[in-house]
Each structure stands twice: as C-alpha cells, then as structure tokens.
Motif scaffolding. Sequence first.
Motif, PDB file in Angstrom:
ATOM      1  N   ASN A 113       0.841  -1.384  -0.182  1.00 46.77           N
ATOM      2  CA  ASN A 113       0.212  -0.131  -0.022  1.00 46.77           C
ATOM      3  C   ASN A 113       1.011   1.303  -0.170  1.00 46.77           C
ATOM      4  OD1 ASN A 113       1.243  -0.020   2.363  1.00 46.77           O
ATOM      5  ND2 ASN A 113      -1.273   0.033   3.898  1.00 46.77           N
ATOM      6  N   GLY A 114       1.978   0.966  -0.341  1.00 42.72           N
ATOM      7  CA  GLY A 114       2.626   2.188  -0.476  1.00 42.72           C
ATOM      8  C   GLY A 114       3.548   2.966   1.034  1.00 42.72           C
ATOM      9  N   ILE A 246      -3.989  18.028   2.528  1.00 40.55           N
ATOM     10  CA  ILE A 246      -3.002  17.213   1.903  1.00 40.55           C
ATOM     11  C   ILE A 246      -3.507  16.087   2.665  1.00 40.55           C
ATOM     12  CG2 ILE A 246      -0.553  15.704   1.800  1.00 40.55           C
ATOM     13  CD1 ILE A 246       0.376  19.072   1.277  1.00 40.55           C
ATOM     14  N   LEU A 247      -3.948  14.563   2.148  1.00 43.40           N
ATOM     15  CA  LEU A 247      -4.333  13.047   2.334  1.00 43.40           C
ATOM     16  C   LEU A 247      -3.311  12.826   2.590  1.00 43.40           C
ATOM     17  CD1 LEU A 247      -7.882  12.563   0.983  1.00 43.40           C
ATOM     18  CD2 LEU A 247      -7.280  13.976   3.107  1.00 43.40           C
ATOM     19  N   ASP A 248      -2.646  11.705   3.802  1.00 45.37           N
ATOM     20  CA  ASP A 248      -1.648  10.644   4.007  1.00 45.37           C
ATOM     21  C   ASP A 248      -0.432  11.874   3.376  1.00 45.37           C
ATOM     22  OD1 ASP A 248      -0.435   8.846   4.285  1.00 45.37           O
ATOM     23  OD2 ASP A 248      -1.139   7.356   2.750  1.00 45.37           O
ATOM     24  N   PRO A 249      -0.024  12.222   4.177  1.00 45.40           N
ATOM     25  CA  PRO A 249       1.151  12.978   3.317  1.00 45.40           C
ATOM     26  C   PRO A 249       2.727  12.278   3.344  1.00 45.40           C
ATOM     27  CG  PRO A 249       0.563  14.168   5.994  1.00 45.40           C
ATOM     28  CD  PRO A 249      -0.649  13.079   4.897  1.00 45.40           C
ATOM     29  N   VAL A 250       2.484  11.446   4.045  1.00 42.52           N
ATOM     30  CA  VAL A 250       3.712  10.902   4.426  1.00 42.52           C
ATOM     31  C   VAL A 250       3.996   9.657   3.659  1.00 42.52           C
ATOM     32  CG1 VAL A 250       5.541   9.424   5.923  1.00 42.52           C
ATOM     33  CG2 VAL A 250       4.020  11.308   6.706  1.00 42.52           C
ATOM     34  N   PRO A 253       1.163  10.498  -0.779  1.00 39.96           N
ATOM     35  CA  PRO A 253      -0.112  12.311  -1.309  1.00 39.96           C
ATOM     36  C   PRO A 253      -0.733  12.706  -2.058  1.00 39.96           C
ATOM     37  CG  PRO A 253       2.677  13.134  -0.549  1.00 39.96           C
ATOM     38  CD  PRO A 253       2.161  10.992  -0.940  1.00 39.96           C
ATOM     39  N   ALA A 254      -2.046  13.394  -1.257  1.00 44.74           N
ATOM     40  CA  ALA A 254      -3.345  13.540  -2.178  1.00 44.74           C
ATOM     41  C   ALA A 254      -3.746  14.801  -2.092  1.00 44.74           C
ATOM     42  CB  ALA A 254      -4.557  12.432  -2.174  1.00 44.74           C
ATOM     43  N   SER A 284      -6.859  22.309  -8.139  1.00 53.17           N
ATOM     44  CA  SER A 284      -5.725  21.672  -8.436  1.00 53.17           C
ATOM     45  C   SER A 284      -6.344  19.964  -7.357  1.00 53.17           C
ATOM     46  CB  SER A 284      -4.277  21.488  -8.405  1.00 53.17           C
ATOM     47  OG  SER A 284      -3.475  20.064  -8.791  1.00 53.17           O
ATOM     48  N   GLN A 285      -6.000  19.295  -7.915  1.00 52.96           N
ATOM     49  CA  GLN A 285      -6.863  17.834  -7.660  1.00 52.96           C
ATOM     50  C   GLN A 285      -6.049  16.629  -7.734  1.00 52.96           C
ATOM     51  OE1 GLN A 285      -9.054  19.523  -8.538  1.00 52.96           O
ATOM     52  NE2 GLN A 285      -9.562  21.085  -7.337  1.00 52.96           N
ATOM     53  N   GLY A 286      -5.240  15.950  -6.550  1.00 56.50           N
ATOM     54  CA  GLY A 286      -4.879  14.406  -6.695  1.00 56.50           C
ATOM     55  C   GLY A 286      -4.371  14.194  -6.661  1.00 56.50           C
ATOM     56  N   THR A 287      -3.231  13.177  -7.111  1.00 58.66           N
ATOM     57  CA  THR A 287      -1.488  12.680  -6.395  1.00 58.66           C
ATOM     58  C   THR A 287      -0.911  12.754  -7.689  1.00 58.66           C
ATOM     59  OG1 THR A 287      -1.989  10.435  -7.889  1.00 58.66           O
ATOM     60  CG2 THR A 287      -3.091  10.774  -5.200  1.00 58.66           C
ATOM     61  N   ILE A 288       0.814  12.523  -7.249  1.00 61.22           N
ATOM     62  CA  ILE A 288       1.359  13.287  -8.258  1.00 61.22           C
ATOM     63  C   ILE A 288       1.350  12.188  -9.357  1.00 61.22           C
ATOM     64  CG2 ILE A 288       3.009  11.125  -7.244  1.00 61.22           C
ATOM     65  CD1 ILE A 288       4.357  14.683  -8.156  1.00 61.22           C
ATOM     66  N   ASP A 289       1.074  10.657  -9.305  1.00 64.21           N
ATOM     67  CA  ASP A 289       0.827   9.977 -10.071  1.00 64.21           C
ATOM     68  C   ASP A 289      -0.904  10.432 -11.462  1.00 64.21           C
ATOM     69  OD1 ASP A 289       2.776   8.408 -10.608  1.00 64.21           O
ATOM     70  OD2 ASP A 289       2.342   7.587  -9.036  1.00 64.21           O
TER      71      ASP A 289
END
Length: 333
Positions: A113-114, A246-250, A253-254, A284-289
């Motif tokens: 799960n990263g 920012i959700l789950d920043p560690v 991140p989203a 802006s929304q999303g994740t790095i991917d």
Amino acid sequence: MGVPLLVVVLALLFSVSAYWLLNTSSGASWLWSRVEGLESIDIRSSRVSGDLASGFIVQDLEYRSANLDVLVRQAEIEAGIAWWPLAIRVDRLSLMKVGVFTRSSETHGADDNGEGDIRDTLAEVELPLPLEVNDGVLSDIVLHQDENPGDALARSVRFRATLDERLVIDYLDIQATHFETKLQGNFQFEPPFELAATLEGRVDQPGEAGQTVLEVPFKLEGSGNLDKVQLQLTSQKFGLQLGGQILDPVSAPAWDVQATLERLKWPQDQVEQSVTLSGLNLSSQGTIDNWSIELDTGLDSEQLQDIRFALSGSGSTSKADIASSTVTGPGLD
C-alpha cells in the motif's frame, strides 16, 4: 536511621556517576559506546574526544537505516542535567557538513500500500528523560537521492526545541540559497500524530546575471495529523491566497487545493519584456501519479493588453495532457 542513610548514599552515588558521565572524557566515551551498541539503531563513528560538559566531539558520525543514511563530518555537543524539572539539557549542538542519503521505496521494497513504517517508528520514540536543545546548528546540508549528484539543501539550520511526549520547536531558522524561513511548531509522537506549524520567510528566483527577478515573501500555516493536513499559504505582496488539504502526506500524498492571486509581475525588476498576471484563479486535485489542474488568469505585456487565458489539464510523473486552453481579449478571435 537506615532509610535516610540509604537515600543519602544513593544520592551520592548518582551525583558521582553524573559527574563522571558529564565531566570526564572516559565517562563521555563510555556513554557513546552504549549508544553505538544499541541494537535498535545503527550509529557509528570514527573517533571521539572531550567531555560533555565542555565539548564532546564525534568525527564521521553515521546513522544508517533502510531508506535513509545521514553522514556528519563532525559533531560537537555540550550537555548537562537540568535538575528541576529533571531533563537532559543540550546547551550546544553543532553538526558540520551534513550529508543526507535517501533511497526510493522502489529500491527498498515498500509495503504493497506504499506505506513505510514511519508511524510505528514515531510511536516507539521514548526517551528516559525529556530532552532540551537550547542551541542546535546544522551547516552545509546536502541531499543525495539514489545515485543522483548531491543537491545543496541549506547553508545552515539553527533551532531550539524540546522533545518529550511531543516535539516542540521554539524556533527553527533555515538559511539557503534563494530561500530563508523561520518555523515554530509541535508534533505529537502518538497516534494520530497531531501537528501544527507556522513558517514565515521568502523565496526568490535569480536571473541570468545573478539579479533577483522574482522575490516572494510568504507565510505558511499547517495543522492536522499524519492522515490529513490543512494548509494556508499567503503572500500579501502579491495578494496570494492558497488553501486546501493534503491527505496521507507521508505515505501517499493526495491534495485538493485552491489559489487566488491579485497581481504578479515577472521579471519584477524589468519594465520592458515583462508579463503581469492578474486575477488568477487555480484549483488542483490528485496525486503525483494522477493529477488535474484548472487555471484562469489575466495577462498583460508590452505587446498584449487585457488578455484572459484559461487552461485545464491533467497528468502524472511521466506526462501532462492539456484538455483545453483559450485566449481571449481585444483583437483576438
């Protein structure tokens, strides 16, 4: 009579032991050997000298873990005991020529799960006594990522902090090329790992001849925990307001952020060949991917006046797609 005498003897033994640990080189060396012998962390050095009260020096200090190594060419510490309330007091901590070496999770198998073990590691932080650092200084900090050449992070970092059940940073002053900031904040070492911080500083963009073409003073406030952080970024100079979360920043991140900007001229020190942004709106929304962005702003230059530019797009680490873009204004179809 026996109990009071025992208390006196124990107090005397404690005082003698504390004096030996803090004021003699043999005591400091013995204490350091216990630190290097801990099984839970990998710490080593090439040479130590001095005593804690007047200055204990560690040469080639190394800390190693699965995804992070830290090398300090020389560390110096002056420390003692604060008797009330009882705490370890560090009057001076100096870390010179700090190298930070990171390896990506792809190189060092992360969980499916990263997530790494950062939460478990933080929850295990427990000191025998509270720790006070009255004057900490790190100098010449360089970041090395995987096999890439090192990037200079900061010329110096100076801080004052207390570590017990939570980390309290009274001040943290960062000086780097084209960037400086001051931070105050706190972090709880128990789930859900609550945090709060305020940063104030500036960032600038140099030109080809070394002059500053853009200088942005800013204030950033954040609060939340390691599951969700609320952010508010402002710059009064340009009327910048950016807010979001920012959700789950560690681990993964989203983000979901919105920003407005009243007016920004670039480059700042040029009258000709400059561009001015005005009335900018961004989301802006999303994740790095997997991210998306929508932008709408006014544009003014020497050649074009009262232009409006809008764009929407999406992308990832490997590509960026523009779904639509429009330019409207006098004389434009």
